[in-house]
Design a protein around this motif. Sequence first.
Motif, PDB file in Angstrom:
ATOM      1  N   ASP A  37      48.936  46.827  35.335  1.00  0.00           N
ATOM      2  CA  ASP A  37      48.738  48.250  35.105  1.00  0.00           C
ATOM      3  C   ASP A  37      49.771  48.686  34.058  1.00  0.00           C
ATOM      4  O   ASP A  37      50.946  48.848  34.358  1.00  0.00           O
ATOM      5  CB  ASP A  37      48.917  49.032  36.404  1.00  0.00           C
TER       6      ASP A  37
ATOM      7  N   LYS B 195      51.447  52.277  34.648  1.00  0.00           N
ATOM      8  CA  LYS B 195      52.426  52.365  35.730  1.00  0.00           C
ATOM      9  C   LYS B 195      53.538  51.330  35.600  1.00  0.00           C
ATOM     10  O   LYS B 195      54.447  51.290  36.418  1.00  0.00           O
ATOM     11  CB  LYS B 195      51.734  52.195  37.083  1.00  0.00           C
ATOM     12  N   CYS B 196      53.450  50.483  34.568  1.00  0.00           N
ATOM     13  CA  CYS B 196      54.473  49.449  34.328  1.00  0.00           C
ATOM     14  C   CYS B 196      54.623  48.524  35.541  1.00  0.00           C
ATOM     15  O   CYS B 196      55.737  48.278  36.015  1.00  0.00           O
ATOM     16  CB  CYS B 196      55.828  50.072  33.985  1.00  0.00           C
ATOM     17  N   GLU B 197      53.506  47.993  36.023  1.00  0.00           N
ATOM     18  CA  GLU B 197      53.580  47.111  37.185  1.00  0.00           C
ATOM     19  C   GLU B 197      52.414  46.138  37.219  1.00  0.00           C
ATOM     20  O   GLU B 197      51.371  46.353  36.582  1.00  0.00           O
ATOM     21  CB  GLU B 197      53.603  47.925  38.482  1.00  0.00           C
TER      22      GLU B 197
ATOM     23  N   LYS C  59      57.048  36.530  37.251  1.00  0.00           N
ATOM     24  CA  LYS C  59      56.491  37.742  37.853  1.00  0.00           C
ATOM     25  C   LYS C  59      54.974  37.656  38.006  1.00  0.00           C
ATOM     26  O   LYS C  59      54.404  38.222  38.951  1.00  0.00           O
ATOM     27  CB  LYS C  59      56.868  38.957  37.005  1.00  0.00           C
TER      28      LYS C  59
ATOM     29  N   ARG D  51      49.731  44.296  39.818  1.00  0.00           N
ATOM     30  CA  ARG D  51      49.118  44.437  41.140  1.00  0.00           C
ATOM     31  C   ARG D  51      48.366  43.157  41.465  1.00  0.00           C
ATOM     32  O   ARG D  51      47.526  42.710  40.685  1.00  0.00           O
ATOM     33  CB  ARG D  51      48.154  45.633  41.177  1.00  0.00           C
TER      34      ARG D  51
ATOM     35  N   PRO E 101      62.178  52.183  36.424  1.00  0.00           N
ATOM     36  CA  PRO E 101      61.686  50.824  36.174  1.00  0.00           C
ATOM     37  C   PRO E 101      61.454  50.486  34.707  1.00  0.00           C
ATOM     38  O   PRO E 101      61.551  49.326  34.314  1.00  0.00           O
ATOM     39  CB  PRO E 101      60.363  50.785  36.968  1.00  0.00           C
TER      40      PRO E 101
ATOM     41  N   THR F 232      52.910  44.277  44.687  1.00  0.00           N
ATOM     42  CA  THR F 232      53.131  44.791  43.340  1.00  0.00           C
ATOM     43  C   THR F 232      54.465  44.264  42.808  1.00  0.00           C
ATOM     44  O   THR F 232      55.344  43.898  43.575  1.00  0.00           O
ATOM     45  CB  THR F 232      53.160  46.336  43.318  1.00  0.00           C
ATOM     46  N   GLU F 233      54.592  44.245  41.499  1.00  0.00           N
ATOM     47  CA  GLU F 233      55.812  43.767  40.841  1.00  0.00           C
ATOM     48  C   GLU F 233      56.069  44.655  39.623  1.00  0.00           C
ATOM     49  O   GLU F 233      55.212  44.779  38.753  1.00  0.00           O
ATOM     50  CB  GLU F 233      55.646  42.316  40.393  1.00  0.00           C
ATOM     51  N   PRO F 234      57.230  45.327  39.548  1.00  0.00           N
ATOM     52  CA  PRO F 234      57.508  46.198  38.404  1.00  0.00           C
ATOM     53  C   PRO F 234      57.754  45.401  37.128  1.00  0.00           C
ATOM     54  O   PRO F 234      58.244  44.263  37.177  1.00  0.00           O
ATOM     55  CB  PRO F 234      58.767  46.959  38.839  1.00  0.00           C
ATOM     56  N   LEU F 235      57.429  46.004  35.997  1.00  0.00           N
ATOM     57  CA  LEU F 235      57.664  45.410  34.688  1.00  0.00           C
ATOM     58  C   LEU F 235      58.680  46.240  33.919  1.00  0.00           C
ATOM     59  O   LEU F 235      58.631  47.467  33.941  1.00  0.00           O
ATOM     60  CB  LEU F 235      56.363  45.352  33.869  1.00  0.00           C
ATOM     61  N   SER F 236      59.583  45.574  33.231  1.00  0.00           N
ATOM     62  CA  SER F 236      60.511  46.289  32.358  1.00  0.00           C
ATOM     63  C   SER F 236      59.783  46.691  31.080  1.00  0.00           C
ATOM     64  O   SER F 236      58.658  46.241  30.810  1.00  0.00           O
ATOM     65  CB  SER F 236      61.710  45.402  32.005  1.00  0.00           C
TER      66      SER F 236
END
Length: 234
Positions: free
Chosen positions: A140, A143-145, A207, A147, A74, A153-157
């Motif tokens: 977070d 964790k690159c996301e 996001k 919440r 991710p 949850t949504e991942p972040l680049s």
Amino acid sequence: MPARRVLVVEDDPAIRRGVVDALRFQGYVPLEAATFKDALASATRDSFELLLLDLVLPGGDGLEVLAEARKARPALPVIILTARGQEDDRVRGLRLGADDYVVKPFSVKELLARVEAVLRRSAERPLDVEELRFEGGVADLRKCELRFEDGATEPLSERELELLRYLGLNRERVVSRDELLQRVWRVPASLARTRTVDMHVARLRDKLRDDAEAPRILLTVRGKGYRFAGGGPG
């Protein structure tokens, strides 16, 4: 320090060779893929620190390679190399997790500057701030996301993470586009299009579930830049 590895996905032999030779001359270890099949295998299996990705590949769409690479890693930094000048393609790539894009024809000097900036930012990413609160959730940063209060949850680049971190840590003031290019992208403003910042902010708003028409988290200050209106570090 071990040489950093860069996966170059490009079907044009001349362009690929030029990029590979330039990377090697600068001390990087380039990996190569020329087809969709090879790119997909390398992007999800091999070990490397940066992906340079062409969108138009024999046998498939480079955006699918990007999506699979993002699932596997991710936070992997990605720069799109493409002859597609249309904004829709760039937006799709950015939404799938690309950190930046370079439209062909590009100068080797500019490409190397962007590669160096992305890798330096990744290596120097500060770890003292773990979370940033915003309306409806928490970012977070370890964790690159994102919440959300509803459990999603949504991942972040990598680029989204650094952009949100910088705006969050400077939430008491407006941050200009030029400052974001210098501090987050690590390149002089003259080397990048202003729209690069705007497109990443738009994707980050999406996001964050922020209203693009009336944002409440990432605010636009006309003629000046952006301001983070969320809470402070967690």
